[in-house]
Scaffold this motif. Structure first.
Motif: not given
Lengths: 191, 219
Positions: A13-14, A18-19, A22-23, A26-27, A29-30, A33-34, A37-38, A41
């Motif tokens: 887990q640590n 794994k870390i 995880n990161l 997250a990036c 996904l981010s 999404i950006i 949207t870009y 718009t």
């Protein structure tokens, strides 16, 4: 067996791997999404910028019927009324207190200032951004490049600085003066 | 009732600017006019609420060792979305707020709420926590903005109130005026809450005294 796996799982887990995953997720996904949207718009924002520019030119030279792009000069427009050029709308740029100040200047063919509009700036709100107010813009109206010098005490041969925003005043004046000089040069060549 | 308490604590008791003294930089930088204060306040309110919801949804999947980078990524994503949408639909406000919009990413209050509340609570309370804290922030920004613009420019929202004869003291729109005003308001809020606590203590004493020895279950 199951216990051993679970035990490993807890250690894992640590782990760096794994870390990292995880990161990364997250990036990812981010970023997705950006980007999504870009893509939605960006065309609207671009259209809005064109609209703003057309509206800005119309505000500067209200009498003009058409704005004709000038050949060989990027972003120069001739404001025409009944086929006659009554003003040139040219971009002006200068370095202000908070970075670049981008402006649009309307200059008569005789090389006299008509009016200007600030398109983008990062000047101090409440002080430097007063450079966009009509009160300050009128100080330029009808002046030739040689009459544009920033002073604290006004006369009709120069520009009175904005209170608390001397750097902005100087920057705007420098940008406008250069624009007027360029137009004067251009019209002199044409003759 | 409980949700209302979660919402309400951000307005006064734990107001981000006046009580927690967090995010003072934007409270100083963009409050010289009412429109900018309100635009900034509402943007922060949206970001803090949305981020609390996102953090709360993902709270079981985020590895505790990298929670801060993940929260910052989430905040940065939401702020970028606000920027993109604002540029497309509110270009005027976008150019007014300038660099401060992007700086919402590093606001202490947003990360603090993610860490203190949203990471430990379900989605709905987290939503109300963000909304309350955001509303407290926006309200404080608006209050500072109204006072600074009224005295510094003689207007509210660009509409002249005091007339042309009023000679505005420039210090109110400059940074020192903002510092002075914020110091005074922080002081006023501290006095007010001290007074309220005294009142509460006095009331409690009056109630508790005769029934001494009875266990009070509420903390």
């Amino acid at each position: 067996m199951a216990e051993a796996v679970q035990g490993h799982g807890h250690d894992g887990q640590n782990s760096i791997f794994k870390i990292g995953i995880n990161l990364t997720l997250a990036c990812l996904l981010s970023g997705t999404i950006i980007a999504g949207t870009y893509s939605l718009t960006a065309p609207i924002a671009a259209q809005e910028r064109v609209n703003l520019k057309n509206r800005a030119m119309k505000e500067l030279v209200a009498e003009a019927q058409v704005f004709q792009p000038i050949q060989g000069k990027a972003d120069w427009y001739a404001a025409q009324k009944e086929g006659k050029t009554i003003a040139y709308v040219v971009p002006a740029e200068s370095k202000g207190y908070g970075g670049a100040i981008r402006m649009l200047a309307a200059v008569t063919p005789e090389g006299k200032m008509l009016d200007y509009k600030i398109l983008a700036h990062n000047e101090t709100p409440g002080l430097g951004d007063k450079a966009a107010d009509p009160k300050f813009r009128q100080r330029f109206a009808g002046k030739a490049a040689k009459d544009m010098e920033v002073v604290k005490v006004p006369s009709d041969k120069n520009i009175q600085a904005l209170t608390g925003a001397t750097i902005t005043s100087r920057a705007v004046t420098k940008g406008i003066r250069e624009a007027v000089e360029r137009v004067a040069e251009y019209t002199a060549q044409k003759k | 009732m409980k949700l209302w308490e979660i919402f309400y604590k951000g307005i006064f008791e734990q107001n981000p600017i006046f009580r927690l003294a967090l995010s003072l930089c934007p409270a100083l930088a963009v409050t010289s006019t009412v429109i900018n204060s309100l635009g900034m306040g509402l943007s922060v309110m949206f970001v803090i609420t949305a981020n609390n919801v996102v953090v709360s949804i993902f709270r079981h999947w985020v590895n505790p060792k990298v929670r801060v980078p993940v929260y910052i990524t989430s905040i940065a994503t939401i702020v970028t979305l606000v920027q993109l949408v604002m540029e497309a639909y509110l270009p005027r406000l976008y150019s007014e707020l300038g660099i401060y919009l992007a700086l919402i990413v590093v606001f202490a209050i947003i990360l603090a709420r993610a860490e203190v509340f949203a990471a430990k609570n379900p989605v709905i309370p987290s939503f109300f926590d963000g909304l309350g804290m955001g509303a407290g922030f926006a309200g404080a920004m608006l209050l500072i903005g109204v006072i600074r613009e009224l005295f510094g420019s003689g207007s509210i929202g660009g509409i002249q109130i005091f007339g042309a004869a009023y000679d505005p003291p420039l210090i109110m729109v400059l940074a020192p005026g903002g510092f002075l005003l914020m110091g005074l308001m922080l002081g006023a809020f501290n006095l007010l809450s001290e007074y309220q606590e005294k009142q509460k203590a006095a009331n409690n004493n009056a109630v508790v005294m005769p029934t001494i020895g009875v266990q009070r279950s509420d903390g």
